[in-house]
Design a protein around this motif. Structure first.
Motif, short mmCIF file in Angstrom:
data_model
loop_
_atom_site.label_atom_id
_atom_site.label_comp_id
_atom_site.label_asym_id
_atom_site.label_seq_id
_atom_site.Cartn_x
_atom_site.Cartn_y
_atom_site.Cartn_z
N TYR A 63 0.88 -1.18 0.00
CA TYR A 63 0.00 0.00 0.00
C TYR A 63 0.92 1.22 0.00
O TYR A 63 1.21 1.81 1.03
CB TYR A 63 -0.89 -0.04 1.24
N GLY A 64 1.42 1.56 -1.23
CA GLY A 64 2.47 2.56 -1.36
C GLY A 64 2.05 3.95 -0.91
O GLY A 64 0.86 4.26 -0.75
N HIS A 65 3.06 4.82 -0.75
CA HIS A 65 2.84 6.16 -0.19
C HIS A 65 1.94 6.99 -1.10
O HIS A 65 2.02 6.94 -2.33
CB HIS A 65 4.18 6.87 0.01
N ASN A 66 1.07 7.79 -0.44
CA ASN A 66 0.17 8.69 -1.13
C ASN A 66 0.14 10.02 -0.39
O ASN A 66 0.21 10.07 0.84
CB ASN A 66 -1.24 8.07 -1.19
N GLN A 67 0.04 11.10 -1.16
CA GLN A 67 0.02 12.43 -0.55
C GLN A 67 -1.06 12.56 0.52
O GLN A 67 -0.87 13.23 1.55
CB GLN A 67 -0.22 13.50 -1.63
N LEU A 68 -2.19 11.89 0.32
CA LEU A 68 -3.32 12.05 1.24
C LEU A 68 -3.08 11.38 2.58
O LEU A 68 -3.88 11.56 3.52
CB LEU A 68 -4.59 11.50 0.59
N MET A 69 -1.96 10.63 2.71
CA MET A 69 -1.62 10.04 4.01
C MET A 69 -0.92 11.04 4.92
O MET A 69 -0.82 10.81 6.13
CB MET A 69 -0.69 8.83 3.80
N GLU A 70 -0.39 12.11 4.34
CA GLU A 70 0.46 13.04 5.08
C GLU A 70 -0.36 13.93 6.02
O GLU A 70 -1.58 14.09 5.87
CB GLU A 70 1.24 13.91 4.10
N PRO A 71 0.31 14.52 7.03
CA PRO A 71 -0.38 15.41 7.98
C PRO A 71 -1.13 16.52 7.25
O PRO A 71 -0.65 17.07 6.25
CB PRO A 71 0.75 15.97 8.83
N GLY A 72 -2.30 16.83 7.74
CA GLY A 72 -3.12 17.87 7.14
C GLY A 72 -3.99 17.37 6.02
O GLY A 72 -4.84 18.11 5.50
N LYS A 73 -3.78 16.12 5.59
CA LYS A 73 -4.61 15.54 4.53
C LYS A 73 -5.63 14.58 5.16
O LYS A 73 -5.53 14.21 6.33
CB LYS A 73 -3.75 14.83 3.49
#
Length: 931
Positions: A27-37
């Motif tokens: 389950y590779g990295h996605n921008q929406l995993m980051e803080p504030g998302k």
């Protein structure tokens, strides 16, 4: 699936493709995993099966497991992969490859994770992973574990996502590695600095257990740009405890634009599973993507070619590329191109952002890995999808022109939305197929191998991946030739017990070739292991534009049973990209069932120094055609041909036939025989020898075998018919003289001279007694008999006493009672007879009653007219007093019941007319109906 390529005369087999029974993905990295998302991204899996399958999905290190039933020729989607508290409903399992950024005390999603996603199927399937959200989408075709390799290079894209679209130092170029076995050690050399502190070009090693994942992200340069991981190398090496193990590697982006120039395009997350180095190629054909609603209109695409050795010479449409960026070349094109390299390379195709590169229509960034020509495939099934917000699906296929007649998409030939010649590679065509978007399986097949991509386009959305590919190790190609093949070209298969010469084509000159035949003991002979140090090539050849060195084993090998066998072959050399510098060469041999054959031996004369004929069969026992016949005789002479003659002296001899098909598969058989100096004597009797037409002849064999048993009889009856019975019974169909002959064959194959006898079949007279008569008593009648011959035939009527002259054809008879007369004709010379007969019937007077009472009391209910039935063609008509017809009958088989139209007539007097014919006057009168 086994796929046999024939190119430039060389045959080699591939068995590994994107279809398999076991896969791993993360389950590779996605921008929406980051803080504030908002973590609104979702991950889903798809399974495409061409036969019923049971698929199990589990997450390593957790209790998570789900089972899915995939019916034949269908697509099934998995449940959403859990993402912890962000799942709906919340889940205790979080499969995301995510940790907090370094500034928040985490590793920035870099490092070791235990939660690889495992897919297992009971039958081979095609599998996909898809990460999507409301505004972005990225999907990957997954590669089964048996096609994994030991050496990879990450192939990403320039990493940039504008703050205008929401970037805030949270979008990264990434790659991750998955292990399928315990004690897997990987050697990583990042091409750039990473988010959590790995230094560019400084290698490090990581130990992984089964199902563990190691992920790295390129370091951020600012809020919008991060470093591109393209060129990062990953190699599986020995852990010291175990040898190196194959690994799976994925590349992608949390979110990025793809542009030709500038930095303000729309973005999308990207993910694709990398091809291992041993599946790279030297030849690629490309085709640009199409405008969403215009299949014949092409958008400008970006392409990257990654090389392992920067000195690799790469050409595009025959022109050398310059300006390498570390380990890759990049160019833009809206035409179908031909890429060629002198060393293996890997190629990626990128669909740009909708506001970049002059893009027309719907779409969004996408990254697709292209198959080299060497990995072409002839049968695929793939997923068409409508997630996320996809409006159209496309297939771009590149195929040899010769494969177009057999190309079928979902079972149909033709119906393409565009078809054009590849402008830079003659002999190939580009096929474009467009659909309205749907989640569906598509099956494509042809008798010629092809490459292709599939993608979907929507409003600011896209997905794309390879449509299907082989994953053969291109370091070496199997090549074998049957001993009896009539050409120097290799064969696509051998057969049981057929001697076969084994060769291997190698891209490089190995330091050692190790053939481990003992692992096929009982299958191949000889089964002794063979290690060849510093082998010398016997030739060089070119396959798909790639030069190979040919190494051939001495002698011949045979296989004991049919099947498809992997011959264990290991190549070692300084340039082999594995930890021990040794790789397995896929060497597969298709062995068909063995043949059997037979032949006939014909002794023409059975005398001393006889010329004996040998005749082979046209087909083997398995119905394959025989193309060549090679004979070896016991006197050490040889001959060729289906039918050969050979002179032997009297005595014991043998003949061996080697029968060979079109590819050199062979079967042999041996027969022994005695050449005698005598032959049987044919003789027979026939009883009777002279018969009349229609009488059977009985033939009795009286032949003598001359000390050997008779084996067969051949009668020729001289009328076009024959018999192989020893004592036949024959009925000749026509009169005539027949010279009947008999030949016999003894157990040694010796054939007698024919014995002959004449049989005479006499014709019978042809007569006709003439018509029968029906007359009044006392009338004289003359018979009207005929005969085909009245000069040499005697005639006799019986009973003779009733006729004026019973010895002529036309005697006279005075009718006194009913009588049958028989005419017998006897031919004067042969005595053959024929008979025929006629009848004379006396017509009695008709007696008509003048009344009857059809009241149902069983007495006189019917008008019974005596003797009227003697007059077959008589008609009866009855009228009322007004002259109206109330009854009519032709013949009088059923007496009248006094009814008309089913109802009773009233009491009264009625008038009749009876027409007797036969020359008699009508009978008239009245009849009264009483009640």
């Amino acid at each position: 699936m086994a796929f046999v390529l024939l190119h430039n005369g060389w045959a080699f087999t591939q068995t590994l493709s994107n279809k398999g029974k076991e896969f791993w993905v993360g389950y590779g990295h996605n921008q929406l995993m980051e803080p504030g998302k908002d973590n609104s991204q979702e991950m889903i899996l798809y399974f495409s099966a061409e036969q019923d399958a049971i698929v199990t999905v589990s997450i390593n290190g957790t209790a998570y497991t789900k089972t899915y039933t995939v019916p034949v020729k269908s697509i099934v989607a998995s449940d959403l992969i859990p993402k912890g508290v962000f799942s709906t409903p919340s889940s205790p399992i979080d499969a995301r490859l995510y940790t907090a950024p370094p500034g928040f005390g985490g590793s920035g999603s870099e490092g070791l994770f235990t939660k690889g996603i495992h897919i297992e199927s009971t039958t081979p399937i095609v599998a996909y992973a898809h990460i999507f959200s409301k505004d972005n989408s990225g999907a990957s075709m997954l590669i089964p574990v048996e096609a994994w390799g030991n050496s990879y290079m990450s192939l990403n894209t320039r990493q940039f996502f504008s703050a205008t679209y929401g970037a805030s130092k949270d979008c990264f170029s990434w790659m991750y590695v998955i292990a399928k076995e315990n004690n897997t050690r990987i050697h990583i050399v990042p091409s750039v600095a990473t988010r959590n502190g790995h230094v560019a070009n400084v290698p490090f090693e990581v130990d992984l257990q089964k199902g563990q994942v190691y992920q790295i992200l390129g370091a951020a340069k600012d809020n919008e740009a991060s470093l591109d991981l393209t060129g990062t190398s990953v190699t599986s090496i020995s852990s010291g405890v175990e040898p190196c193990h194959p690994i799976g590697v994925f590349s992608g982006s949390s979110q990025t634009q793809i542009a030709c120039t500038g930095f303000n395009g729309t973005g999308d997350n990207l993910m694709q599973q990398l091809f291992p180095y041993n599946a790279w190629g030297k030849q690629y054909l490309t085709a640009p993507s199409c405008v969403d609603n215009a299949p014949k209109q092409h958008n400008l695409n970006v392409f990257r070619i990654i090389v392992k050795d920067p000195a690799t010479v790469v050409t595009k449409n025959g022109q050398r590329l310059f300006g390498i960026n570390g380990n890759y070349y990049e160019y833009q094109s809206n035409t179908a191109d031909y890429i060629q390299a002198d060393q293996p390379v890997m190629l990626a195709q990128y669909l740009p952002s909708i506001n970049a590169c002059g893009y027309t229509g719907d779409g969004d960034p996408e990254m697709i890995y292209i198959s080299p020509l060497e990995q072409s495939i002839a049968h695929i099934n793939f997923l068409r999808n409508n997630k996320q917000n996809i409006n159209v699906n496309y297939l771009s296929l590149i195929i040899p022109n010769g494969g177009l007649p057999t190309l079928k998409i979902d079972g149909a030939n033709g119906g393409y939305d565009d078809l054009y010649d590849h402008p830079n590679y003659p002999g190939y065509s580009v096929v474009i197929k467009r659909w309205n978007a749907a989640q569906a399986q598509c099956i494509v097949e042809s008798d010629s191998a092809f490459t292709g991509i599939t993608y979907g386009l929507g409003g600011s959305e896209s997905y794309g991946y390879n449509a299907g590919t082989m994953f053969g190790n291109k370091s070496g190609l199997s090549s074998f030739k049957n001993k009896y093949s009539s050409t120097d070209e290799p064969n696509a298969y051998t057969c049981v017990k057929t001697p076969v010469e084994l060769s291997v084509l190698m891209r490089y000159k190995p330091d050692q070739l190790s053939w481990r035949f003992s692992q096929l003991s009982g299958v191949i002979s000889p089964a002794n292991d063979l290690v060849i140090n510093a082998p010398e090539p016997v030739a060089t050849t070119t396959v798909n534009g790639v030069q190979y060195f040919k190494y051939t084993l001495p002698g011949y090998y045979t296989f004991a049973r049919p099947g498809t066998f992997d011959v264990p072959l290991y190549a070692s050399g300084a340039n082999v990209p594995t930890c021990d510098q040794t790789e397995i060469i896929t060497y597969q041999v298709l062995v068909k069932p063995g043949y059997s054959t037979n032949f006939n031996v014909v002794f023409n004369n059975c005398t001393a120094s006889e010329n004996i004929r040998f005749t082979g069969e046209d087909v083997f026992s398995t119905k394959e055609n025989i193309k060549r016949w090679e004979w070896t005789f016991s006197d050490n002479t040889t001959a060729s041909g289906k039918t050969v003659d050979h002179i032997f002296t009297t005595g014991n001899h043998s003949a061996e036939l080697l029968a060979i098909d079109s590819v050199g598969c062979a079967a042999d058989t041996v027969k022994t025989f005695n050449n005698f100096d005598s032959k049987p004597t044919a003789a027979f009797s026939v009883n009777p020898a002279i018969v009349c037409e229609g009488t059977e002849n009985i033939f009795t064999d009286q032949s003598v075998g001359n000390s050997r048993t008779l084996k067969s009889w051949h009668w020729n009856f001289a009328d076009g018919s024959v018999s192989t019975e020893q004592n036949p019974v024959k009925l000749f169909a026509a009169p005539g003289a027949y010279n009947v002959s008999l030949t016999v064959t003894d157990a040694a194959g010796c054939v007698s001279d024919p014995a002959q006898k004449n049989v005479l079949v006499n014709a019978k007279p042809a007569i006709d007694a003439g018509p029968s008569f029906a007359v009044a008593a006392g009338e004289k009648i003359t018979f009207k008999a005929t005969a085909n011959n009245s000069t040499d035939v005697n005639f006799r009527w019986s009973p003779a006493s009733l006729l004026d002259n019973p010895s002529i054809l036309t005697p006279t008879y005075t009718a006194i009672h009913d009588q049958t007369f028989v005419l017998t004709a006897t031919a004067g010379e042969s005595g053959c007879t024929a008979t025929d007969e006629l009848t004379v019937k006396i017509l009695r007077p008709v007696k008509v009653p003048n009344a009857f009472s059809p009241n149902g009391d069983g007495i006189n209910d019917y008008w019974q007219i005596a003797n009227l039935t003697d007059y077959e063609k008589a008609t009866v008509q009855v009228y009322n007093r007004y002259g109206q017809l109330v009854y009519r009958s032709e013949g009088y088989g059923i007496p009248w019941d006094g009814k008309v139209n089913g109802g009773p007539l009233p009491v009264g007097t009625y008038y009749y007319v009876i027409t007797l014919n036969n020359g008699f006057a009508p009978v008239t009168g009245s009849v009264t109906i009483l009640r």
